[in-house]
Design a protein around this motif. Structure first.
Motif, PDB file in Angstrom:
ATOM      1  N   SER A   1       0.875  -1.223   0.088  1.00 58.05           N
ATOM      2  CA  SER A   1       0.145  -0.099   0.224  1.00 58.05           C
ATOM      3  C   SER A   1       0.823   1.407  -0.119  1.00 58.05           C
ATOM      4  N   ALA A   2       0.393   2.230  -0.558  1.00 54.34           N
ATOM      5  CA  ALA A   2       1.052   3.663  -0.596  1.00 54.34           C
ATOM      6  C   ALA A   2       0.030   4.727  -0.031  1.00 54.34           C
TER       7      ALA A   2
ATOM      8  N   SER B   1       4.084  -2.391   2.381  1.00 51.57           N
ATOM      9  CA  SER B   1       3.794  -3.400   3.130  1.00 51.57           C
ATOM     10  C   SER B   1       5.142  -4.369   3.608  1.00 51.57           C
ATOM     11  N   PRO B   2       5.377  -5.127   4.511  1.00 52.50           N
ATOM     12  CA  PRO B   2       6.364  -5.647   4.720  1.00 52.50           C
ATOM     13  C   PRO B   2       7.073  -6.429   3.828  1.00 52.50           C
ATOM     14  N   LYS B   3       6.005  -7.190   3.091  1.00 50.64           N
ATOM     15  CA  LYS B   3       6.581  -7.797   1.665  1.00 50.64           C
ATOM     16  C   LYS B   3       7.068  -6.878   0.651  1.00 50.64           C
ATOM     17  N   ALA B   4       6.380  -5.833   0.409  1.00 52.25           N
ATOM     18  CA  ALA B   4       6.904  -5.077  -0.477  1.00 52.25           C
ATOM     19  C   ALA B   4       8.343  -4.342  -0.178  1.00 52.25           C
ATOM     20  N   GLN B   5       8.523  -4.289   1.303  1.00 48.63           N
ATOM     21  CA  GLN B   5       9.832  -3.765   1.734  1.00 48.63           C
ATOM     22  C   GLN B   5      10.843  -4.715   1.421  1.00 48.63           C
TER      23      GLN B   5
ATOM     24  N   LEU C   1       4.953  -2.224  -7.051  1.00 45.88           N
ATOM     25  CA  LEU C   1       5.999  -1.437  -6.287  1.00 45.88           C
ATOM     26  C   LEU C   1       6.494  -0.602  -6.878  1.00 45.88           C
ATOM     27  N   SER C   2       6.431  -0.395  -8.271  1.00 46.16           N
ATOM     28  CA  SER C   2       7.121   0.892  -8.935  1.00 46.16           C
ATOM     29  C   SER C   2       6.137   1.837  -8.884  1.00 46.16           C
ATOM     30  N   HIS C   3       4.994   1.838  -9.008  1.00 47.41           N
ATOM     31  CA  HIS C   3       3.758   2.706  -8.886  1.00 47.41           C
ATOM     32  C   HIS C   3       3.838   3.221  -7.452  1.00 47.41           C
ATOM     33  N   ALA C   4       4.135   2.400  -6.351  1.00 47.13           N
ATOM     34  CA  ALA C   4       4.028   2.736  -4.883  1.00 47.13           C
ATOM     35  C   ALA C   4       5.277   3.737  -4.813  1.00 47.13           C
ATOM     36  N   LEU C   5       6.476   3.688  -5.378  1.00 49.26           N
ATOM     37  CA  LEU C   5       7.615   4.612  -5.362  1.00 49.26           C
ATOM     38  C   LEU C   5       7.519   5.692  -6.189  1.00 49.26           C
ATOM     39  N   GLY C   6       6.573   5.838  -7.134  1.00 48.98           N
ATOM     40  CA  GLY C   6       6.402   7.244  -7.746  1.00 48.98           C
ATOM     41  C   GLY C   6       6.618   7.104  -9.289  1.00 48.98           C
ATOM     42  N   PHE C   7       6.942   5.791  -9.620  1.00 46.06           N
ATOM     43  CA  PHE C   7       7.288   5.543 -11.158  1.00 46.06           C
ATOM     44  C   PHE C   7       6.137   5.308 -11.869  1.00 46.06           C
ATOM     45  N   SER C   8       6.089   5.578 -13.310  1.00 47.18           N
ATOM     46  CA  SER C   8       5.128   5.541 -14.024  1.00 47.18           C
ATOM     47  C   SER C   8       4.885   3.932 -14.306  1.00 47.18           C
ATOM     48  N   GLY C   9       5.718   3.141 -14.141  1.00 51.81           N
ATOM     49  CA  GLY C   9       5.756   1.775 -14.435  1.00 51.81           C
ATOM     50  C   GLY C   9       7.113   1.054 -14.002  1.00 51.81           C
ATOM     51  N   PHE C  10       7.447  -0.288 -14.390  1.00 53.55           N
ATOM     52  CA  PHE C  10       8.384  -0.963 -14.038  1.00 53.55           C
ATOM     53  C   PHE C  10       9.506  -0.442 -14.716  1.00 53.55           C
ATOM     54  N   ARG C  11       9.393  -0.076 -16.047  1.00 53.78           N
ATOM     55  CA  ARG C  11      10.347   0.163 -17.293  1.00 53.78           C
ATOM     56  C   ARG C  11      11.138   1.629 -16.702  1.00 53.78           C
ATOM     57  N   ALA C  12      10.223   2.450 -15.937  1.00 53.76           N
ATOM     58  CA  ALA C  12      10.791   3.492 -15.469  1.00 53.76           C
ATOM     59  C   ALA C  12      11.867   3.555 -14.346  1.00 53.76           C
ATOM     60  N   PHE C  13      11.195   2.314 -13.397  1.00 50.67           N
ATOM     61  CA  PHE C  13      12.171   1.969 -12.228  1.00 50.67           C
ATOM     62  C   PHE C  13      13.132   1.206 -12.687  1.00 50.67           C
ATOM     63  N   GLN C  14      13.178   0.496 -13.703  1.00 48.34           N
ATOM     64  CA  GLN C  14      14.366  -0.235 -14.161  1.00 48.34           C
ATOM     65  C   GLN C  14      15.348   0.163 -14.606  1.00 48.34           C
ATOM     66  N   ALA C  15      15.061   1.341 -15.467  1.00 49.45           N
ATOM     67  CA  ALA C  15      15.999   2.417 -15.946  1.00 49.45           C
ATOM     68  C   ALA C  15      16.847   2.865 -15.075  1.00 49.45           C
ATOM     69  N   LEU C  16      16.659   3.170 -13.692  1.00 47.07           N
ATOM     70  CA  LEU C  16      17.688   3.772 -12.822  1.00 47.07           C
ATOM     71  C   LEU C  16      18.670   2.538 -12.640  1.00 47.07           C
ATOM     72  N   PHE C  17      18.379   1.437 -12.626  1.00 51.65           N
ATOM     73  CA  PHE C  17      19.446   0.296 -12.443  1.00 51.65           C
ATOM     74  C   PHE C  17      20.444   0.353 -13.922  1.00 51.65           C
ATOM     75  N   ARG C  18      19.695   0.478 -14.896  1.00 50.21           N
ATOM     76  CA  ARG C  18      20.453   0.311 -16.052  1.00 50.21           C
ATOM     77  C   ARG C  18      21.582   1.664 -16.179  1.00 50.21           C
ATOM     78  N   GLU C  19      20.794   2.973 -16.050  1.00 55.54           N
ATOM     79  CA  GLU C  19      21.708   4.006 -16.037  1.00 55.54           C
ATOM     80  C   GLU C  19      22.748   3.920 -15.011  1.00 55.54           C
ATOM     81  N   ASP C  20      22.668   3.256 -13.662  1.00 54.24           N
ATOM     82  CA  ASP C  20      23.898   3.227 -12.990  1.00 54.24           C
ATOM     83  C   ASP C  20      24.772   2.541 -13.269  1.00 54.24           C
TER      84      ASP C  20
ATOM     85  N   GLY D   1      10.788   4.024   8.374  1.00 50.24           N
ATOM     86  CA  GLY D   1       9.302   4.384   8.522  1.00 50.24           C
ATOM     87  C   GLY D   1       9.093   6.205   8.595  1.00 50.24           C
ATOM     88  N   ASP D   2       9.944   6.860   8.020  1.00 52.29           N
ATOM     89  CA  ASP D   2       9.925   8.237   7.889  1.00 52.29           C
ATOM     90  C   ASP D   2       8.412   8.794   7.216  1.00 52.29           C
ATOM     91  N   THR D   3       7.843  10.002   7.904  1.00 52.25           N
ATOM     92  CA  THR D   3       6.594  10.211   7.478  1.00 52.25           C
ATOM     93  C   THR D   3       6.370  10.536   5.879  1.00 52.25           C
TER      94      THR D   3
END
Length: 306
Positions: free
Chosen positions: A2-3, A35-39, A74-93, A27-29
């Motif tokens: 959940s977000a 959820s624990p599973k998502a973490q 998980l990608s959406h919960a972190l603010g990304f438009s989808g998994f591809r945008a989330f994955q791109a950070l890993f590729r860029e690094d 647990g910063d505000t």
């Protein structure tokens, strides 16, 4: 999983994603509520960056024994438009040969590079605002002590070699050109003149190399700086990332943050840093700098160069 009802701003780099994960664990505000599973899933992904960057969502789901939809949520919960945008950070690094294409993919997926007349205006505004933010971050984050030490290194060095290739070539040339107005024995290391890494073997204690390298760093630049340090020379690194390869070679580092909605490396902050450095060197040299500049101007006039 959940977000909160608000939509968090997606991290713009792998380092920011790691920092966000730490905030979630504490647990910063202001952090998204997972959820624990998502973490646990997020921690697992951060622990295998190469697999995340190189696998498709189905293969990654199989490897982690989760449904691909969990990665999307998980990608959406972190603010990304989808998994591809989330994955791109890993590729860029990974900073490989696909650095710019994955950066473009992430920006397009974020909707930061829209199409159309109205959208283009919005994009231009975003670029301008981010460049202003980069300039502000450069000045506010600049350690005055580190800057003054860099100035003394330049003024007191026996020889100064400036190297910066590919995207960093322009700033390196600019710095070397105007340093040569101020003092003697400045050389711009350029493959265009047939100058290779072997030139670093001529350097020794008392010499200075100024390495200019933005990620992804050019191997030839890093090799040159590494060899120069091994020969006893001092290295001053100008870079946009505290984790660059150059920073591992020296304690003398000046940072020019370069973030934003642009497919390639924004360079405005780097040129500001170069101008600040030149200004401080000229000020520190005082009348000697004025004399040197006048001699150069007299030579230019005599040769009718301009």
């Amino acid at each position: 999983m959940s977000a909160t009802s608000r939509h968090p701003t997606a991290p713009a780099s792998f380092a920011e994603l790691q920092a966000l994960a730490n905030s979630v664990r504490r647990g910063d505000t202001q952090a998204p509520r997972l959820s624990p599973k998502a973490q646990h899933l997020l921690d697992a992904l951060l622990g295998m960056p190469e697999s995340v960057g190189l696998s498709n969502i189905s293969k990654l789901g199989e490897q982690l024994e989760v449904n691909p939809s969990s990665l999307t949520r998980l990608s959406h919960a972190l603010g990304f438009s989808g998994f591809r945008a989330f994955q791109a950070l890993f590729r860029e690094d990974l900073a490989g040969s696909s650095f710019y294409s994955t950066r473009a993919e992430r920006l397009l997926d974020f909707g930061e590079a829209p199409e159309g007349t109205v959208a283009s205006t919005s994009q231009d505004q975003a670029l301008w605002q981010q460049e202003m933010a980069n300039l502000t971050a450069t000045v506010e984050g600049l350690d005055s002590g580190a800057l003054q030490r860099a100035v003394r290194l330049i003024v007191e060095a026996r020889h100064v070699h400036v190297i910066g290739l590919r995207a960093s070539f322009g700033a390196a040339h600019y710095l070397a050109y105007y340093l040569d107005f101020l003092r003697d024995d400045v050389r711009h290391i350029s493959p265009l003149a047939g100058v290779g890494v072997e030139q670093a073997q001529r350097l020794a204690e008392g010499d200075l190399v100024i390495g200019v390298a933005f990620r992804p760093e050019t191997r030839a630049s890093v090799d040159y700086c590494r060899l120069a340090v091994e020969q006893g020379a001092t290295l001053l690194a100008l870079t946009n990332h505290p984790g660059s390869q150059l920073t591992s070679l020296t304690d003398h580092v000046l940072l020019a943050p370069a973030e934003g909605p642009f497919f390639f490396n924004p360079m405005t902050s780097l040129f500001l840093l170069v101008e600040l450095l030149l200004s401080r060197v000229a000020h520190d040299m005082g009348s000697d700098a004025i004399t040197s500049i006048r001699q150069r101007e007299a030579l230019i006039a005599c040769l009718n160069v301009e």
